[in-house]
Design an enzyme around this catalytic site. Sequence first.
Site, mmCIF file in Angstrom:
data_model
loop_
_atom_site.group_PDB
_atom_site.id
_atom_site.type_symbol
_atom_site.label_atom_id
_atom_site.label_comp_id
_atom_site.label_asym_id
_atom_site.label_seq_id
_atom_site.Cartn_x
_atom_site.Cartn_y
_atom_site.Cartn_z
ATOM 1 N N TRP A 124 1.584 65.061 -56.189
ATOM 2 C CA TRP A 124 0.786 63.839 -56.045
ATOM 3 C C TRP A 124 -0.397 64.033 -55.097
ATOM 4 O O TRP A 124 -1.270 63.177 -55.049
ATOM 5 C CB TRP A 124 1.655 62.653 -55.595
ATOM 6 C CG TRP A 124 2.607 62.960 -54.470
ATOM 7 C CD1 TRP A 124 2.314 63.009 -53.138
ATOM 8 C CD2 TRP A 124 3.999 63.248 -54.582
ATOM 9 N NE1 TRP A 124 3.436 63.323 -52.414
ATOM 10 C CE2 TRP A 124 4.484 63.460 -53.265
ATOM 11 C CE3 TRP A 124 4.892 63.346 -55.647
ATOM 12 C CZ2 TRP A 124 5.826 63.785 -53.006
ATOM 13 C CZ3 TRP A 124 6.216 63.657 -55.377
ATOM 14 C CH2 TRP A 124 6.674 63.863 -54.075
ATOM 15 N N TRP A 180 4.340 75.256 -45.574
ATOM 16 C CA TRP A 180 3.693 74.030 -46.029
ATOM 17 C C TRP A 180 3.977 73.817 -47.516
ATOM 18 O O TRP A 180 3.780 74.703 -48.338
ATOM 19 C CB TRP A 180 2.183 74.075 -45.788
ATOM 20 C CG TRP A 180 1.577 72.722 -46.031
ATOM 21 C CD1 TRP A 180 0.817 72.340 -47.086
ATOM 22 C CD2 TRP A 180 1.713 71.565 -45.198
ATOM 23 N NE1 TRP A 180 0.472 71.009 -46.970
ATOM 24 C CE2 TRP A 180 1.016 70.504 -45.821
ATOM 25 C CE3 TRP A 180 2.375 71.292 -43.972
ATOM 26 C CZ2 TRP A 180 0.943 69.222 -45.274
ATOM 27 C CZ3 TRP A 180 2.309 70.010 -43.442
ATOM 28 C CH2 TRP A 180 1.593 69.003 -44.083
ATOM 29 N N ASP A 211 12.992 60.014 -48.603
ATOM 30 C CA ASP A 211 11.688 60.556 -48.192
ATOM 31 C C ASP A 211 11.515 61.904 -48.881
ATOM 32 O O ASP A 211 12.464 62.463 -49.421
ATOM 33 C CB ASP A 211 11.619 60.704 -46.672
ATOM 34 C CG ASP A 211 10.190 60.628 -46.141
ATOM 35 O OD1 ASP A 211 9.239 60.669 -46.948
ATOM 36 O OD2 ASP A 211 10.028 60.552 -44.912
ATOM 37 N N GLU A 212 10.277 62.423 -48.851
ATOM 38 C CA GLU A 212 10.070 63.679 -49.571
ATOM 39 C C GLU A 212 10.480 64.894 -48.753
ATOM 40 O O GLU A 212 11.023 65.847 -49.291
ATOM 41 C CB GLU A 212 8.620 63.778 -50.105
ATOM 42 C CG GLU A 212 7.577 64.395 -49.190
ATOM 43 C CD GLU A 212 7.081 63.485 -48.093
ATOM 44 O OE1 GLU A 212 7.870 62.706 -47.525
ATOM 45 O OE2 GLU A 212 5.883 63.583 -47.754
ATOM 46 N N LYS A 256 13.215 71.329 -44.143
ATOM 47 C CA LYS A 256 12.730 72.578 -43.536
ATOM 48 C C LYS A 256 13.720 73.017 -42.475
ATOM 49 O O LYS A 256 14.047 72.264 -41.557
ATOM 50 C CB LYS A 256 11.357 72.346 -42.911
ATOM 51 C CG LYS A 256 10.291 72.067 -43.926
ATOM 52 C CD LYS A 256 8.914 72.167 -43.294
ATOM 53 C CE LYS A 256 7.888 71.539 -44.194
ATOM 54 N NZ LYS A 256 6.546 71.516 -43.585
ATOM 55 N N ASP A 302 10.839 67.307 -42.006
ATOM 56 C CA ASP A 302 10.081 68.361 -41.315
ATOM 57 C C ASP A 302 10.509 68.377 -39.846
ATOM 58 O O ASP A 302 11.483 69.046 -39.487
ATOM 59 C CB ASP A 302 8.585 68.096 -41.501
ATOM 60 C CG ASP A 302 7.716 69.127 -40.809
ATOM 61 O OD1 ASP A 302 8.189 70.254 -40.601
ATOM 62 O OD2 ASP A 302 6.565 68.817 -40.463
ATOM 63 N N THR A 303 9.822 67.626 -38.994
ATOM 64 C CA THR A 303 10.240 67.566 -37.587
ATOM 65 C C THR A 303 11.367 66.549 -37.392
ATOM 66 O O THR A 303 11.995 66.503 -36.354
ATOM 67 C CB THR A 303 9.074 67.124 -36.679
ATOM 68 O OG1 THR A 303 8.770 65.759 -36.973
ATOM 69 C CG2 THR A 303 7.852 67.992 -36.874
HETATM 70 P P1 G4P Z 1 9.876 63.879 -40.975
HETATM 71 O O1 G4P Z 1 10.451 62.873 -40.038
HETATM 72 O O2 G4P Z 1 10.057 63.464 -42.426
HETATM 73 O O3 G4P Z 1 10.306 65.273 -40.692
HETATM 74 O O4 G4P Z 1 8.323 63.843 -40.883
HETATM 75 P P2 G4P Z 1 7.316 64.310 -39.720
HETATM 76 O O5 G4P Z 1 7.145 63.161 -38.818
HETATM 77 O O6 G4P Z 1 7.719 65.611 -39.148
HETATM 78 O O7 G4P Z 1 6.061 64.553 -40.650
HETATM 79 C C1 G4P Z 1 4.773 64.121 -40.384
HETATM 80 C C2 G4P Z 1 4.014 63.971 -41.696
HETATM 81 O O8 G4P Z 1 3.762 65.268 -42.245
HETATM 82 C C3 G4P Z 1 4.753 63.205 -42.787
HETATM 83 O O9 G4P Z 1 3.793 62.486 -43.511
HETATM 84 C C4 G4P Z 1 5.310 64.274 -43.690
HETATM 85 O O10 G4P Z 1 5.466 63.782 -45.012
HETATM 86 C C5 G4P Z 1 4.203 65.308 -43.612
HETATM 87 N N1 G4P Z 1 4.664 66.668 -43.902
HETATM 88 C C6 G4P Z 1 5.472 67.430 -43.141
HETATM 89 N N2 G4P Z 1 5.646 68.643 -43.713
HETATM 90 C C7 G4P Z 1 4.936 68.626 -44.878
HETATM 91 C C8 G4P Z 1 4.720 69.603 -45.902
HETATM 92 O O11 G4P Z 1 5.206 70.752 -45.869
HETATM 93 N N3 G4P Z 1 3.903 69.237 -46.928
HETATM 94 C C9 G4P Z 1 3.321 68.001 -47.002
HETATM 95 N N4 G4P Z 1 2.560 67.739 -48.060
HETATM 96 N N5 G4P Z 1 3.510 67.041 -46.040
HETATM 97 C C10 G4P Z 1 4.323 67.365 -44.995
HETATM 98 P P3 G4P Z 1 3.624 60.975 -43.255
HETATM 99 O O12 G4P Z 1 2.863 60.778 -41.986
HETATM 100 O O13 G4P Z 1 4.962 60.329 -43.328
HETATM 101 O O14 G4P Z 1 2.734 60.507 -44.430
HETATM 102 P P4 G4P Z 1 2.933 60.598 -46.017
HETATM 103 O O15 G4P Z 1 2.270 61.881 -46.406
HETATM 104 O O16 G4P Z 1 4.377 60.585 -46.375
HETATM 105 O O17 G4P Z 1 2.216 59.394 -46.461
HETATM 106 MG MG MG Z 2 6.370 61.370 -45.619
#
Ligand code: G4P
Ligand code: MG
Length: 177
Positions: A157, A152, A95-96, A127, A99-100
């Site tokens: 992309w 953030w 995963d990229e 983080k 966060d939480t």
């Molecule tokens: P985690 O388990 O990887 O910590 O993810 P968490 O549920 O905390 O994150 C909720 C969404 O917020 C995730 O996107 C995550 O990629 C995105 N996110 C959290 N911090 C950042 C940040 O600093 N920058 C960006 N650009 N995104 C962040 P998601 O719902 O999985 O969707 P997707 O964006 O991967 O498609």
């Molecule tokens: Mg994600």
Amino acid sequence: MDSKLYVTYNDIHKAVRKLAREIEESGFDPDVIVAIGSGGFIPARIMKTFINRPIFAVGISYYGIDNKPSGVPQKIQWIDEVEKKLAGKKVLLIDEVDDTRATLSYCVSELLRHQPREIAVLVIHNKKKKKNADFPAEIQRYFPAVEVGDQWIKYPWDADDIEMHDAKNKSMEENRV
Ligand code: G4P
Ligand code: MG
């Protein structure tokens, strides 16, 4: 000044390359890559350049198909037809960002139901903050490329204008003391 962290494609590529070496040095030899979409797709594809294994994609998001916050991670797309193939396999989950940890730990728990031999978790950014969830005890290998604060991150992309994005990355570097 913009406190967001602008990350370029080259940064991502170099981070993945560094992790590929760390994974190899650790002795972990994955059978398959599982990419968590959408943020994990591009890092996973780059990893395939260094660790040539098949990629399975899963779509899990905090934001549902209608793009509204749901409060819990949701399966957007799941590898129903291939999940049985994970049994006995060493999985490199990509995963990229950690966060939480809510999405990541949910994904790990779901994958563990299919009896993989091992799952290692790889992220580009971790983080440093209090997490809302822990990894299950089965997770013994965790590879974050870069530790960051609770800020953030702007991924390339998501950029509308990639030249502007890279310029912000450059000015961020220049302003670093
Ligand atoms: P985690 O388990 O990887 O910590 O993810 P968490 O549920 O905390 O994150 C909720 C969404 O917020 C995730 O996107 C995550 O990629 C995105 N996110 C959290 N911090 C950042 C940040 O600093 N920058 C960006 N650009 N995104 C962040 P998601 O719902 O999985 O969707 P997707 O964006 O991967 O498609
Ligand atoms: Mg994600």
